[in-house]
Design an enzyme around this catalytic site. Structure first.
Site, PDB file in Angstrom:
ATOM      1  CG  ASP A 160       6.491   8.077  39.213  1.00  0.00           C
ATOM      2  OD1 ASP A 160       6.572   8.689  40.280  1.00  0.00           O
ATOM      3  OD2 ASP A 160       5.901   8.526  38.215  1.00  0.00           O
ATOM      4  CG  HIS A 188       3.553  11.541  38.089  1.00  0.00           C
ATOM      5  ND1 HIS A 188       4.633  10.970  38.683  1.00  0.00           N
ATOM      6  CD2 HIS A 188       3.588  12.854  38.441  1.00  0.00           C
ATOM      7  CE1 HIS A 188       5.304  11.885  39.363  1.00  0.00           C
ATOM      8  NE2 HIS A 188       4.683  13.037  39.239  1.00  0.00           N
TER       9      HIS A 188
HETATM   10  P1  NAX Z   1       8.745  25.655  39.002  1.00  0.00           P
HETATM   11  O1  NAX Z   1       7.585  26.355  39.668  1.00  0.00           O
HETATM   12  O2  NAX Z   1      10.118  25.832  39.521  1.00  0.00           O
HETATM   13  O3  NAX Z   1       8.769  26.049  37.448  1.00  0.00           O
HETATM   14  C1  NAX Z   1       7.632  26.073  36.662  1.00  0.00           C
HETATM   15  C2  NAX Z   1       7.849  27.153  35.615  1.00  0.00           C
HETATM   16  O4  NAX Z   1       6.765  27.078  34.691  1.00  0.00           O
HETATM   17  C3  NAX Z   1       7.848  28.573  36.200  1.00  0.00           C
HETATM   18  O5  NAX Z   1       9.026  29.250  35.789  1.00  0.00           O
HETATM   19  C4  NAX Z   1       6.607  29.201  35.595  1.00  0.00           C
HETATM   20  O6  NAX Z   1       6.770  30.578  35.329  1.00  0.00           O
HETATM   21  C5  NAX Z   1       6.463  28.409  34.319  1.00  0.00           C
HETATM   22  N1  NAX Z   1       5.109  28.415  33.738  1.00  0.00           N
HETATM   23  C6  NAX Z   1       3.921  28.457  34.377  1.00  0.00           C
HETATM   24  N2  NAX Z   1       2.921  28.498  33.478  1.00  0.00           N
HETATM   25  C7  NAX Z   1       3.497  28.463  32.264  1.00  0.00           C
HETATM   26  C8  NAX Z   1       2.969  28.507  30.949  1.00  0.00           C
HETATM   27  N3  NAX Z   1       1.658  28.612  30.715  1.00  0.00           N
HETATM   28  N4  NAX Z   1       3.839  28.477  29.909  1.00  0.00           N
HETATM   29  C9  NAX Z   1       5.162  28.400  30.135  1.00  0.00           C
HETATM   30  N5  NAX Z   1       5.717  28.388  31.365  1.00  0.00           N
HETATM   31  C10 NAX Z   1       4.888  28.425  32.413  1.00  0.00           C
HETATM   32  O7  NAX Z   1       8.311  24.117  38.966  1.00  0.00           O
HETATM   33  P2  NAX Z   1       9.246  22.847  38.686  1.00  0.00           P
HETATM   34  O8  NAX Z   1       9.816  22.362  39.959  1.00  0.00           O
HETATM   35  O9  NAX Z   1      10.148  23.150  37.559  1.00  0.00           O
HETATM   36  O10 NAX Z   1       8.144  21.769  38.259  1.00  0.00           O
HETATM   37  C11 NAX Z   1       7.414  21.900  37.055  1.00  0.00           C
HETATM   38  C12 NAX Z   1       6.276  20.897  37.007  1.00  0.00           C
HETATM   39  O11 NAX Z   1       6.782  19.551  37.036  1.00  0.00           O
HETATM   40  C13 NAX Z   1       5.300  20.976  38.188  1.00  0.00           C
HETATM   41  O12 NAX Z   1       3.978  20.853  37.684  1.00  0.00           O
HETATM   42  C14 NAX Z   1       5.645  19.747  38.990  1.00  0.00           C
HETATM   43  O13 NAX Z   1       4.543  19.304  39.772  1.00  0.00           O
HETATM   44  C15 NAX Z   1       5.972  18.779  37.909  1.00  0.00           C
HETATM   45  N6  NAX Z   1       6.713  17.577  38.279  1.00  0.00           N
HETATM   46  C16 NAX Z   1       6.436  16.438  37.599  1.00  0.00           C
HETATM   47  C17 NAX Z   1       7.115  15.264  37.822  1.00  0.00           C
HETATM   48  C18 NAX Z   1       6.802  14.027  37.053  1.00  0.00           C
HETATM   49  O14 NAX Z   1       7.409  12.994  37.337  1.00  0.00           O
HETATM   50  N7  NAX Z   1       5.869  14.024  36.080  1.00  0.00           N
HETATM   51  C19 NAX Z   1       8.133  15.168  38.886  1.00  0.00           C
HETATM   52  C20 NAX Z   1       8.696  16.503  39.292  1.00  0.00           C
HETATM   53  C21 NAX Z   1       7.692  17.616  39.351  1.00  0.00           C
HETATM   54  O15 NAX Z   1       6.976  17.525  40.561  1.00  0.00           O
END
Ligand code: NAX
Length: 338
Positions: A160, A188
């Site tokens: 952000d 966030h």
């Molecule tokens: P993806 O869905 O591409 O990847 C997430 C991965 O996490 C998947 O491979 C899944 O299998 C794995 N996963 C799920 N549960 C798990 C667990 N218990 N242990 C280990 N791995 C696990 O999502 P992606 O685009 O990579 O985003 C990841 C997270 O970042 C989401 O929650 C998203 O909302 C968040 N974000 C946060 C941001 C921030 O500024 N704080 C910005 C970007 C993003 O939106």
């Protein structure tokens, strides 16, 4: 003398942020060009093949700093000896999912990960929650690790912050690194408050520069209220609309910035940055909440920049975002998860 490898754990390593993050870490962007890294990748079974593919590609890059890659679905193993934990994997909001359900599902991930960090990580562990709802996920992980100092748990609002810099850079026609002392306050989420009231370029207030370019203070104030603040807060949604999937490379880049500045220290010439850290009551934010503040780092801990004057409108916006964090904490408490 050559440094021993540092263990960096990445959860959700098979996801899209993971894919953008791993190569930057192995290339030396996270800890520095003289710091070898040992990567521990944590995935759930469904994400394992994608993470394995990334591990094969890491090998093909022949990074000189990459000591080893260990892939597991066991959190105890993933955090064993870890000095940096990037908590990216989370449960996304499904169709029709209520906020309480989302918080509960993620508490089931971040609570056990906090406990595994507490039991197995290195004594210098630093944690950043990236997976959403990031602030409350960090709060939950921290609550499960009472033996670890609270200043080791943070959540990512650097994306952000960087979005705010990018937007101002475009509006003012200056490089992003010429702008100092922008702050993202609060959660966030859509309630976050990107605040330019203390920001300057070469010592000149950003508000004055905007007024000059936009034909007066009223026009600048309108742009800030109607375009800048909602534009930064909605940027994630805009990326989804345009790209067809959520921010990944920019989120990974912000995660790198967050940890690099934490570990190597912020530079006094560049002012402060923004990070969500555990509140000690600064700016009236209730103690224990993980809220975004203006922060600097001396290489050990992120510290809140105190003593800034807040205009009543800024105060009201911060209070609104903090109220959302309080409500998230109350929901998690009511579910018996804290
Ligand atoms: P993806 O869905 O591409 O990847 C997430 C991965 O996490 C998947 O491979 C899944 O299998 C794995 N996963 C799920 N549960 C798990 C667990 N218990 N242990 C280990 N791995 C696990 O999502 P992606 O685009 O990579 O985003 C990841 C997270 O970042 C989401 O929650 C998203 O909302 C968040 N974000 C946060 C941001 C921030 O500024 N704080 C910005 C970007 C993003 O939106």
């Amino acid at each position: 003398m050559a440094h021993a490898p540092t263990t960096v754990t990445v959860t959700g390593a098979g996801g899209q942020i993971g894919y953008a993050l791993l190569f930057r870490i192995a290339g030396g962007d996270l800890l520095g060009p003289d710091r070898p890294v040992r990567l521990h990748l944590l995935e759930v079974p469904q994400g394992m093949r994608a993470a394995e593919g990334a591990a094969l590609e890491l090998q093909d890059c022949a990074f000189p700093l990459l000591d080893s890659v260990d892939l597991t679905d066991d959190a105890n193993r993933a955090f064993d000896g870890s000095s940096v934990a990037l908590l990216v994997g989370s449960r996304p909001r499904g169709p029709g999912m209520e906020r309480a359900e989302l918080l509960q599902a993620n508490a089931g991930i971040f609570g056990p990960q906090g406990a595994a960090i507490s039991a197995h990580a290195a004594s210098d562990i630093r944690v950043v929650a990236v997976g959403n709802p990031a602030n409350t996920n960090a709060l939950i992980a921290r609550a499960a690790a009472p033996g670890i100092p609270s200043d080791r748990f943070t959540a990512l609002t650097r994306l952000d912050h960087n979005r705010a810099l990018g937007r101002l850079s475009e509006a003012l026609g200056v490089r992003p690194d010429a702008i100092r002392d922008v702050t993202v306050w609060g959660n966030h989420s859509a309630t976050q408050f990107p605040d330019v009231s203390h920001a300057t370029v070469d010592g000149v207030p950003v508000t004055a520069l905007l007024a000059e370019r936009m034909g007066g203070e009223d026009a600048a104030a309108r742009w800030l209220d109607d375009v800048f603040v909602p534009g930064v807060a909605r940027r994630g949604a805009e990326i989804i609309e345009v790209r067809g999937s959520s921010s990944a490379a920019s989120a990974a880049s912000a995660t790198i910035d967050h940890v690099r500045d934490w570990v190597r220290g912020t530079h006094p010439d560049h002012g402060w940055t923004s990070a969500a850290v555990v509140s000690h009551g600064e700016y009236g934010v209730p103690e224990g909440l993980v809220s975004s503040f203006p922060v600097t780092s001396d290489g050990q801990a992120y510290r809140v920049v105190e003593g800034l004057e807040l205009e009543p409108r800024a105060r009201a916006r911060i209070d609104r975002s903090v109220a959302e964090l309080v409500a998230e904490r109350e929901t998690v408490e009511a579910l018996g998860l804290l």
